[in-house]
Design an enzyme around this catalytic site. Structure first.
Site, short mmCIF file in Angstrom:
data_model
loop_
_atom_site.label_atom_id
_atom_site.label_comp_id
_atom_site.label_asym_id
_atom_site.label_seq_id
_atom_site.Cartn_x
_atom_site.Cartn_y
_atom_site.Cartn_z
N ARG A 1 -4.33 -3.18 -8.85
CA ARG A 1 -3.26 -4.18 -9.03
C ARG A 1 -3.37 -4.97 -10.33
O ARG A 1 -2.79 -6.05 -10.47
CB ARG A 1 -3.24 -5.16 -7.86
CG ARG A 1 -3.29 -4.56 -6.47
CD ARG A 1 -2.23 -3.53 -6.23
NE ARG A 1 -2.11 -3.18 -4.82
CZ ARG A 1 -1.49 -2.11 -4.36
NH1 ARG A 1 -0.94 -1.26 -5.22
NH2 ARG A 1 -1.40 -1.87 -3.07
N ASP B 1 1.40 8.41 -8.64
CA ASP B 1 0.90 7.42 -7.68
C ASP B 1 1.68 7.54 -6.37
O ASP B 1 1.74 8.60 -5.79
CB ASP B 1 0.97 6.02 -8.27
CG ASP B 1 0.16 5.01 -7.46
OD1 ASP B 1 -0.76 5.42 -6.75
OD2 ASP B 1 0.47 3.80 -7.53
N ASP C 1 -8.26 5.62 -1.26
CA ASP C 1 -6.89 5.15 -1.47
C ASP C 1 -6.82 3.63 -1.27
O ASP C 1 -5.97 3.11 -0.56
CB ASP C 1 -5.90 5.85 -0.54
CG ASP C 1 -4.45 5.57 -0.92
OD1 ASP C 1 -4.16 5.52 -2.12
OD2 ASP C 1 -3.61 5.39 -0.01
#
Length: 423
Positions: A67, A154, A307
């Protein structure tokens, strides 16, 4: 830093000490001595002496989302690496779904520079398309030169077959690797969980396994046509495993990985409407989970990934249909794999440490004299309960808090630095 590891069992198929219980002395980051007998070492050496300790090449997670840049309040590169080390990972590949996406030399260099001083090796994965929109190819060659380890869409699968075809042919010129997520959005639409008995019983819109399988099939045709390498990330259905197994038998240059949560949980976990179990690909049926395990055992599936997808409470503690997809997974990955998969520990190390690096073209660490020490320490038989206090990630979106698991990470060593995990 000088480090002495006492009475540790080596788990490394390339090591002459594999399967042996040895003492290892590391001097300035290099493996200096390895013996089954007592070592004479300098004073003031850091010592790791834990009964039942196992040591392997450092684990590598080839699919994480930190992020950063864009949503650092969920996770930033430093906190993400801190969590990776707690999960036994000394290397990670960061997916391009940031804001802005990793789509040019500038973003690749930002990731590399910010994480350069960390114990964990960080490798950016560039976006295949501009803004991950699936319309125009990104600056892949420039990113490759800047240090992008591979290219991915992604969580936004590329719907345009022609674009993916051109991307495969383009990266072939510099032996680049594409990592494909597979979900035909025209089929899955706005689905929330796997289509089956569970979604019918609780009234949530289903995501048909067909949505994944159609795109797996299409991408296999593209790989065969171009004779290019293609990695299938986040495979989750029995049919997908079967398709990839057959492709490998035919000699296609394909590899595959699966998310740890698709091995540890099935869609019955969603009966309680736990939004921490809302992930993509969705949790599938018990039959799919069993097929994934068989795929791991026979080599169809090459690697296990966390993940790792951090989300803050505002995106998870809401009604199910409004909740974000994803869960964190680095710190529980090894324990869940060790608890849920019937594999020898050496085969599990291959899936977590060796094959990910081989797929990405990275040097695989070896437990040998004069080699750089890049190590993970773990206790495969230790049972423990995961608590929120164990989590180093900024986000806590996981259904495994309070759950008992088997297999505990003790720590990692890389770049001459040691990080031990609190018990």
């Amino acid at each position: 830093m000088h480090l002495l590891i006492k009475s540790a069992k080596v788990v490394d198929p390339s090591s002459p000490y594999n399967g042996k219980i040895v003492n290892i002395f590391i001097e300035n980051g290099i493996i200096k001595e390895v013996r089954s007998t007592k070592l004479d070492v300098p004073k003031n050496v850091k010592v790791i002496d834990v009964p039942g300790l196992h040591v392997s090449p450092g684990f590598f997670d080839m699919q994480v989302n930190y992020r950063d840049p864009g949503h650092e309040y969920k996770e930033d590169l430093i906190s993400g690496c801190h969590a990776a080390a707690a999960g036994g990972f000394t290397g990670v590949a960061i997916m391009p779904g940031t804001n802005p996406p990793i789509q040019s030399k500038a973003e690749v260099e930002y990731i590399k520079n910010k994480a350069s001083g960390d114990l964990v090796d960080v490798y950016p994965v560039g976006a295949i398309s501009h803004n991950t929109e699936g319309k125009e190819l990104s600056e892949m060659y420039d990113m490759h030169l800047a240090g992008a380890i591979a290219f991915s869409s992604d969580k936004k699968p590329i719907a345009d077959a022609g674009l993916l075809l051109r991307a495969l042919l383009y990266t072939k010129s510099f032996n680049g690797l594409l990592m494909a997520s597979c979900d035909d959005k025209s089929v899955s639409l706005n689905g929330q969980i796997n289509e089956g008995e569970t979604n019918t019983s609780i009234g949530l819109k289903g995501i048909p396994p067909l949505a994944e399988e159609l795109m797996v099939s299409r991408n296999l045709f593209l790989s065969e046509y171009t004779d290019c390498r293609l990695h299938f990330q986040s495979i989750s259905t029995a049919k997908s495993v079967s398709l990839i197994r057959e492709a490998k038998r035919k000699g296609l240059k394909v590899t595959a990985s699966i998310n740890i949560y698709n091995l540890a949980l099935d869609d019955s976990s969603l009966i309680s409407f736990d939004t921490n179990c809302k992930v993509t690909p969705p949790l599938r049926t018990k039959a799919d989970v069993n097929a994934l395990k068989k795929g791991l055992a026979d080599g169809t599936i090459d690697a296990i990934v966390s993940d790792h997808c951090p989300e803050d409470e505002e995106n998870k503690k809401v009604e199910f249909e409004y909740a974000a997809f994803g869960m964190i997974g680095q710190e529980s990955c090894f324990a869940l794999a060790n608890s849920n998969i019937v594999l020898k520990i050496i085969d599990l190390v291959k899936k977590l440490a060796i094959r990910p690096r081989q797929i990405l073209g990275l040097e695989v660490p070896k437990i040998k004299l004069k080699e750089k020490a890049n190590l993970t320490f773990f206790l495969p038989s230790k049972e423990w309960k995961m608590e929120a206090s164990h989590i180093r990630s900024k986000s806590k979106n996981t259904p495994f808090i309070g759950k008992k698991m088997k297999g505990k990470i003790v720590g990692v060593f890389n770049k001459g630095e040691l990080d031990l995990v609190a018990d």
